[in-house]
Design an enzyme around this catalytic site. Structure first.
Site, PDB file in Angstrom:
ATOM      1  CB  CYS A  41      -6.893  -2.739   5.318  1.00  0.00           C
ATOM      2  SG  CYS A  41      -8.025  -3.769   5.924  1.00  0.00           S
TER       3      CYS A  41
ATOM      4  CG  MET B 163      -8.892   0.330   4.664  1.00  0.00           C
ATOM      5  SD  MET B 163     -10.105  -0.840   4.705  1.00  0.00           S
ATOM      6  CE  MET B 163     -10.615  -0.688   6.317  1.00  0.00           C
TER       7      MET B 163
ATOM      8  CG  ASP C 229       1.126  -4.962   7.604  1.00  0.00           C
ATOM      9  OD1 ASP C 229       2.001  -4.521   8.371  1.00  0.00           O
ATOM     10  OD2 ASP C 229       1.734  -5.208   6.460  1.00  0.00           O
TER      11      ASP C 229
ATOM     12  CG  HIS D 228      -9.769  -4.496   2.179  1.00  0.00           C
ATOM     13  ND1 HIS D 228     -10.320  -4.420   3.325  1.00  0.00           N
ATOM     14  CD2 HIS D 228     -10.327  -5.373   1.261  1.00  0.00           C
ATOM     15  CE1 HIS D 228     -11.622  -5.250   3.181  1.00  0.00           C
ATOM     16  NE2 HIS D 228     -11.429  -5.700   2.201  1.00  0.00           N
TER      17      HIS D 228
ATOM     18  CG  HIS E  91       8.693  15.893 -12.005  1.00  0.00           C
ATOM     19  ND1 HIS E  91       8.756  15.899 -13.273  1.00  0.00           N
ATOM     20  CD2 HIS E  91       8.834  17.200 -11.692  1.00  0.00           C
ATOM     21  CE1 HIS E  91       8.784  16.886 -13.879  1.00  0.00           C
ATOM     22  NE2 HIS E  91       8.880  17.665 -13.071  1.00  0.00           N
TER      23      HIS E  91
ATOM     24  CG  HIS F  95       4.704  -1.179   6.105  1.00  0.00           C
ATOM     25  ND1 HIS F  95       4.998  -0.894   4.724  1.00  0.00           N
ATOM     26  CD2 HIS F  95       3.801  -2.264   6.233  1.00  0.00           C
ATOM     27  CE1 HIS F  95       4.306  -1.527   3.976  1.00  0.00           C
ATOM     28  NE2 HIS F  95       3.570  -2.297   4.829  1.00  0.00           N
TER      29      HIS F  95
ATOM     30  CB  THR G 221      12.603  14.658  -8.353  1.00  0.00           C
ATOM     31  OG1 THR G 221      12.108  15.900  -9.139  1.00  0.00           O
ATOM     32  CG2 THR G 221      11.615  13.642  -8.361  1.00  0.00           C
TER      33      THR G 221
ATOM     34  CG  HIS H  86       9.583  18.200  -8.747  1.00  0.00           C
ATOM     35  ND1 HIS H  86      11.087  18.470  -8.723  1.00  0.00           N
ATOM     36  CD2 HIS H  86       9.143  19.422  -9.172  1.00  0.00           C
ATOM     37  CE1 HIS H  86      11.360  19.736  -9.235  1.00  0.00           C
ATOM     38  NE2 HIS H  86       9.977  20.305  -9.519  1.00  0.00           N
TER      39      HIS H  86
HETATM   40 CU   LIG Z   1      -9.709  -3.398   5.081  1.00  0.00          CU
END
Ligand SMILES: [Cu+2]
Length: 389
Positions: free
Chosen positions: A152, A167, A114, A162, A323, A116, A297, A272
């Site tokens: 995954c 993964m 997947d 996973h 941190h 993003h 931070t 940080h």
């Molecule tokens: Cu997998």
């Protein structure tokens, strides 16, 4: 997704072939193969795109392998190309990413990915699921600039299993003109590092020692049960506690600008740099937005990657960590950064070496009281003078 594919997906089948046009680039679009490298390094890339959009072809091969979490614990890492995290992929906004995902028949499980950064079909996860002995090609257009997690996600409990088994990786989609600072001026990094943070939930036996398993699925039920408490046994960078320390410390020179990309596929983190700062932080990993400046931070929401830039002004050893100091020191989320260069005494100097204490707290307090007393008497005298007048 076209209707034919939608119908197939609806039945839980996946149909990818040469005749199928998904997000394919127009014919004639240049195609370049990107040689992926193990983190914390990034593949060779141009910061500002040269020429028009390209197809960036990458190959990820699934490898299920035993890795060390630390000296006393091992885990079945589910990996892309053998590393935790998986390799960083770099493309530019408007490019197409062509992923060849290979699952050798020596593996035990079905895997997918997947992105993003991608749009549609669960980030491509519906269209790139491969059983052992299969490979698949997914092509998608990068329309969102930023740094993003990929992981995954084969469905159900396999998704956390996973992902928490290593993964996951990250992809950087650079603006075509490269990065800009808070004032919109080009900001070019001299080095870039990818720090993939991994939380592990390794089960212990009755003897208090971490359990060992002969293959990944054998430990799955135990690990899922352990993970429900949301208390990781380890939080590590690059798959193993101490992987980015000592000889493997990140390196830079005074005056260099370094881009740090930090991903956490599963839970929040707070990078940080002890002794340094983030000059620029692209919140949420978005390169569509103006970067924030001057952070001590910064924050990585679980399920994302975030980029931060810093120009080093002092040499020496730095520690790059999460941190939450318990996670950093006790669970493993710390890396070393060694910076070469000339020390600037104006920036910092030990102006008195450690030695015998010559000024006592009592002396200091007496001095404070004396000063306070003088001030009080002065103001009292002024008040009295005003009344008398
Ligand atoms: Cu997998």
């Amino acid at each position: 997704m076209n209707k034919v594919v939608q119908a197939f997906v609806g039945f839980g089948l996946f149909c990818i072939g040469a005749t199928q046009v998904m997000a394919n680039a127009p014919s004639g679009t240049p195609r370049v193969t990107q040689e992926l490298v193990a983190p914390p390094f990034l593949p060779k890339h141009d910061q500002a795109a040269k020429g028009g959009p390209k197809v960036v072809a990458v190959r990820l091969v699934v490898e299920e392998k035993l890795m060390k979490a630390d000296a006393n614990a091992s885990y079945w890492a589910l990996t892309f190309n053998g590393s935790v995290p998986a390799p960083m992929i770099v493309a530019h906004e408007g490019d197409w990413v062509e992923l060849t995902l290979v699952n050798p028949k020596t593996n035990t499980m079905t895997h997918n990915l997947d992105f993003h950064a991608a749009t549609g079909a669960l980030g491509g996860a519906e269209l790139n699921k491969v059983a052992p002995g299969e490979e698949v090609v997914l092509t998608w257009k990068a329309i969102k600039p930023g740094v993003f997690v990929y992981h995954c996600a084969p469905g159900g409990t396999m998704i956390p299993f996973h992902t928490m088994s290593g993964m996951n990786g990250a992809i950087m989609i650079l603006p075509r003109k490269g990065l800009s600072d808070a004032k919109g001026k080009p900001w070019r990094y001299d080095r870039a590092y990818y720090i993939g943070e991994q939380d592990l939930y390794l089960p212990k036996g009755k003897d208090g020692k971490f359990k060992k398993y002969s293959q990944p699925l054998e430990g799955m039920a135990d690990m899922l049960e352990t993970s429900k408490g949301l208390v990781p046994s380890h939080v590590v960078f690059n798959g193993t506690a101490g992987a980015l320390t000592g000889d493997n410390a990140l390196k830079a020179k005074v005056g260099e600008k370094v881009l740090f990309i930090h991903s956490q596929a599963n839970r929040d983190s707070r990078p940080h740099l002890i002794g340094g700062h983030a000059d620029l932080v692209w919140q949420g990993g978005s390169f569509s937005d103006t970067p924030d400046t001057g952070y001590e931070t910064w924050f990585v929401p679980g399920g994302s990657a975030v980029a931060a830039g810093y120009q080093f002004v002092q040499p020496g050893l730095y520690v790059y960590l999460s941190h939450n100091l318990i996670e950093a020191v006790l669970l493993g989320a710390a890396a070393h950064m060694m910076v070469d260069g000339k020390w600037d005494n104006e920036m910092m100097e030990q102006t008195k070496k450690p030695g015998p204490i010559t000024s006592t707290a009592t002396t200091a307090v007496k001095e404070e009281v004396r000063n306070l007393g003088h001030g009080f008497l002065d103001s009292l005298k002024q008040t009295v003078d005003k009344i008398v007048d």
